[in-house]
Structure formats: structure tokens, C-alpha cells
Design an enzyme around this catalytic site. Structure first.
Site, mmCIF file in Angstrom:
data_model
loop_
_atom_site.group_PDB
_atom_site.id
_atom_site.type_symbol
_atom_site.label_atom_id
_atom_site.label_comp_id
_atom_site.label_asym_id
_atom_site.label_seq_id
_atom_site.Cartn_x
_atom_site.Cartn_y
_atom_site.Cartn_z
ATOM 1 N N ASP A 96 -16.591 3.427 10.441
ATOM 2 C CA ASP A 96 -16.262 2.586 8.750
ATOM 3 C C ASP A 96 -14.423 2.052 9.553
ATOM 4 O OD1 ASP A 96 -18.435 3.337 8.249
ATOM 5 O OD2 ASP A 96 -17.325 5.202 6.941
ATOM 6 N N GLU B 3 -25.167 -2.780 4.588
ATOM 7 C CA GLU B 3 -24.294 -2.451 3.777
ATOM 8 C C GLU B 3 -23.348 -3.186 4.872
ATOM 9 O OE1 GLU B 3 -25.276 1.618 4.012
ATOM 10 O OE2 GLU B 3 -24.711 0.886 6.844
#
Length: 321
Positions: A35, A211
């Protein structure tokens, strides 16, 4: 024999000096990171990451904290270690999911996603919090003392993990926008304090959206880049718009499936005249979908502002000299 050895050493040193040394992908190789959220501050690029610690046998995420790295040449990375964890937030429980740190008016705001305890403010589920610091590497403190976004504030989807993956964009007029969501994308204006909502939450669903949104502006065009279900596992697709609130026009796939991971996650930044695309895969030895690693490759635009397909490499990007 000594002369031959000396000449060989000289040739080796010359070769090393003249070789265009490049980073390796993944760029962080001693721990598993995911991430990526890059931030440029002054002459340094800071990279904020999640941290995977699941064992090889485990089949779910184990993400105890967030870490920070920095570089000035895109090859050598300074490791600041763990700089934040859900334990900082008295209301939080569970893992340290995707997060992003942004600079605004002298302070650094680290927007994080984790799970909320069952208490008077929430009955649980994913939530978004904010930590703040005077420095890009901390120390950070809870900026609010409670979650900024709770599961009860978004009712368009029934699952409890939909309020994750925050990304924050500060427009040219200094208006701040927060985007997030799993299954649908949400956005809301923030007050100048960065710690309170300045309007209602709007929900929309870009084509193939899953997402991990990332929002930025280049010239007069706004970009919404996200993890998608173009084909499974996740790819990266994107939309563009004339403003931070849309309307968003779908532009297509820019990154195909990554190696050995069913998720990927975008982070895009300009640094020292170059554009870079950060993402994660499972390419390290013993890596996988729950033991991911961050990579970076060059990002290039067409004359009309559309993004050229990302070329995933093992050599990474060229050093900045």
C-alpha cells in the site's frame, strides 16, 4: 600476476562508475511492505507503507503497523522503521490497512484505516482516523481522539470493511478532499483543520472499482486511480475529470496483474521532473498475497493527458543524479 590483478580491478571500478545503476524491484527487500503512499517534501521523497507480517502458511492479513522510508535518488532508501500503529488510537482495534500522509499548512496528516472498537461512537467495522505531526517522520499523535469516518456513516454497502484506503487531495484553492472505500468510492470535503467533515459524503462507483483510490491533479486534469476488477486478480484502472468532484470519465487499465499477489495498490507522484508509479506485488522470496512488497516504475503520459500502460520491471527506475 599482480599487474593483471591490478588492471582487472581498474576495469571493474571503471565499469561500476560508468554503469547506469538502477534500483531493484521490489525496492524494499528486508521486510514485507504494501500500500505505497509517496509524499514529496522539499527535496526528499517520503514513502509511507503498510507492513505485512503473516507467516508463509497464513491465509489472511497480519498488518501490525505503518512504516516510513525516504530517498533523494530513487535508488537508495532510508528506513525509519515503524512510525505508527493502530495502538496509537484509543478507539482502534485490528490491523493497519492502507494509509496516506499529506502535508498541509505546516503539518503532516497521516490518514489511516483500521477497525473500530465497539463503543458509544461505533458498533465496530472499518474506520478512518487521522494522526498529525510537525515532521514527515513523526512522532505522530491522534489528531482528533476519535475516528473521522465510522462504518455507521456510510450505508450504501452492507459489509463492515468498506471504509478503508483513504487518499487525500488538496486542490489549488486549498480545499481538501478525502476519498476512500471498498466496493464503492466515497468522497467528502474536509475543513481546513483536516480533522472534520465540511459537507455530506457522496458515494459513486467508477467502472470496475474495488478499492485503493489515489487522487491527484496534473495540469488541468484530475485523476482517480484505483485497484479494479478488470480481470481477477486486481488490476489498476483510472478515470479523469475536470474537477475534484467529477464527473469522472473512465479511461481504462493502466497496470495489468502483478506477480504473485491478488491485490495491488497505486501511489503516483512527480519528483525532480519525473513521474513515478508505486505499487505492490508478491515477488520477494516467500512472498505472496499476504506477504507483499513495494515496487516503483516510470509513469508516462500521452499528449492528451491519458496514461500509458505501466511497464512492470524487475530493475526499477533509473537513479536521479
Amino acid at each position: 600476476m599482480k599487474n593483471r590483478f591490478f588492471l582487472l580491478l581498474v576495469f571493474l571500478l571503471i565499469a561500476l562508475a560508468t554503469t547506469d545503476l538502477r534500483a531493484q524491484n521490489p525496492i524494499i527487500r528486508d521486510v514485507f511492505t504494501a500500500d505505497p503512499a509517496p509524499l514529496v517534501y522539499r527535496d526528499t521523497l517520503f514513502l509511507y507503507t503498510s507492513h505485512d507480517t503473516a507467516s508463509v502458511q497464513e491465509t489472511n492479513y497480519k498488518m501490525p503497523d505503518w512504516r516510513i522510508y525516504s530517498t533523494t535518488d530513487m535508488v537508495h532508501w532510508k528506513d525509519y522503521g515503524t512510525r505508527l500503529s493502530p495502538r496509537l488510537f484509543a478507539w482502534a482495534t485490528g490491523d493497519a490497512y492502507a494509509a496516506q500522509c499529506v502535508y498541509h499548512k505546516g503539518k503532516f496528516y497521516w490518514f489511516i484505516s483500521t477497525f473500530h472498537q465497539k463503543d458509544d461512537n461505533s458498533q465496530g467495522g472499518a474506520a478512518i482516523g487521522v494522526a498529525v505531526s510537525d515532521r514527515p517522520t513523526g512522532p505522530f499523535t491522534d489528531a482528533i481522539g476519535k475516528a473521522l469516518i465510522t462504518n455507521e456513516m456510510t450505508k450504501d454497502l452492507p459489509h463492515a470493511w468498506d471504509d478503508i484506503d483513504p487518499t487525500v487531495f488538496v486542490d489549488d484553492d486549498q480545499q481538501v478532499y478525502l476519498y476512500w472505500g471498498n466496493g464503492s468510492c466515497r468522497w467528502v470535503r474536509l475543513k481546513d483543520s483536516m480533522t472534520a467533515l465540511a459537507g455530506p459524503i457522496t458515494t459513486f462507483t467508477p467502472q470496475n472499482y474495488i478499492e485503493g483510490p489515489w487522487v491527484y491533479k496534473r495540469r488541468k486534469l484530475y485523476y482517480l486511480v484505483y485497484a479494479s476488477a478488470g480481470t481477477k486478480p486486481e488490476m489498476i484502472e483510472y478515470c479523469t475529470a475536470p474537477s475534484a468532484t467529477g464527473p469522472w470519465t473512465y479511461r481504462g487499465i493502466i497496470q495489468q496483474n502483478v506477480l504473485n499477489s491478488f491485490t495491488t495498490h497505486p501511489g503516483i507522484i512527480d519528483y525532480k521532473g519525473q513521474s513515478y508509479f508505486f505499487y505492490h506485488n508478491g515477488a520477494l522470496p516467500t512472498g505472496g498475497s499476504y506477504r507483499r512488497s513495494i515496487c516503483v516504475d516510470d509513469l508516462r503520459y500521452n499528449p492528451d493527458g491519458t496514461i500509458q500502460p505501466i511497464v512492470q520491471t524487475t530493475t526499477g527506475v533509473a537513479p536521479i543524479k
